[in-house]
Design a protein around this motif. Structure first.
Motif, PDB file in Angstrom:
ATOM      1  N   GLU A  64       0.359 -15.215  15.289  1.00  0.00           N
ATOM      2  CA  GLU A  64       1.163 -15.789  14.212  1.00  0.00           C
ATOM      3  C   GLU A  64       1.551 -14.722  13.203  1.00  0.00           C
ATOM      4  O   GLU A  64       0.967 -13.644  13.153  1.00  0.00           O
ATOM      5  N   LYS A  65       2.530 -15.047  12.374  1.00  0.00           N
ATOM      6  CA  LYS A  65       3.047 -14.102  11.378  1.00  0.00           C
ATOM      7  C   LYS A  65       1.990 -13.702  10.361  1.00  0.00           C
ATOM      8  O   LYS A  65       1.990 -12.583   9.870  1.00  0.00           O
ATOM      9  N   ASP A  66       1.086 -14.635  10.062  1.00  0.00           N
ATOM     10  CA  ASP A  66       0.050 -14.320   9.073  1.00  0.00           C
ATOM     11  C   ASP A  66      -1.120 -13.538   9.671  1.00  0.00           C
ATOM     12  O   ASP A  66      -2.117 -13.289   9.000  1.00  0.00           O
TER      13      ASP A  66
END
Length: 145
Positions: A64-66
């Motif tokens: 994921e982006k985080d």
């Protein structure tokens, strides 16, 4: 070495929760193996399958982006996917309807014609059924001795 979706890696279980296990990957990066990704069958208690310190092979299923990394143990164990081979088409039957020959082949019928044919066939079957069951149960025409 960057973590990419689809890559298989060796890791060490560093923590276990009721929803999954945290696995430390090379370079000190940690990812999560959700409880549904631990085994092919239903896992009620993850402690029956894993414990802290276990070395496991995992497959990266999402990043994921985080920075959260989703891992799977069961997908890392999957056998090679068999090559897809399309089935050969079966030849079409000419007359699927048994009454096709009686009506002179495939005749296009509208709804009204189909409905009237259905009602006629249904009435014939019902009268035949009634005839056979009444004689066995001692219906109208049967004599009692």
């Amino acid at each position: 070495m960057s973590i990419e979706v689809g890559s298989k890696l060796q890791g060490k279980v560093t923590g276990i929760t009721n929803f999954g296990a945290f696995v430390e990957l090379p370079e000190g990066i940690t990812g999560l193996v959700h409880i549904s990704e631990v085994a092919d069958n239903y896992v009620k208690d993850i402690n029956e399958h894993l414990k802290v310190g276990d070395e496991v092979e995992v497959k990266v299923i999402n990043v994921e982006k985080d920075g959260k990394i989703g891992l799977s143990i069961k997908k890392a164990k999957e056998r090679e996917v068999k090559e897809y081979k399309p089935r050969q088409a079966r030849p079409q039957r000419q007359n699927r309807d048994n009454r096709g020959d009686q009506r002179g082949g495939a005749v296009k019928e509208n709804f009204e014609q189909k409905m009237s044919r259905f009602l006629k066939d249904s009435e014939e079957r019902l009268t035949s059924l009634k005839r056979n069951t009444e004689s066995k149960r001692g219906g109208r025409g049967a004599r009692r001795g």
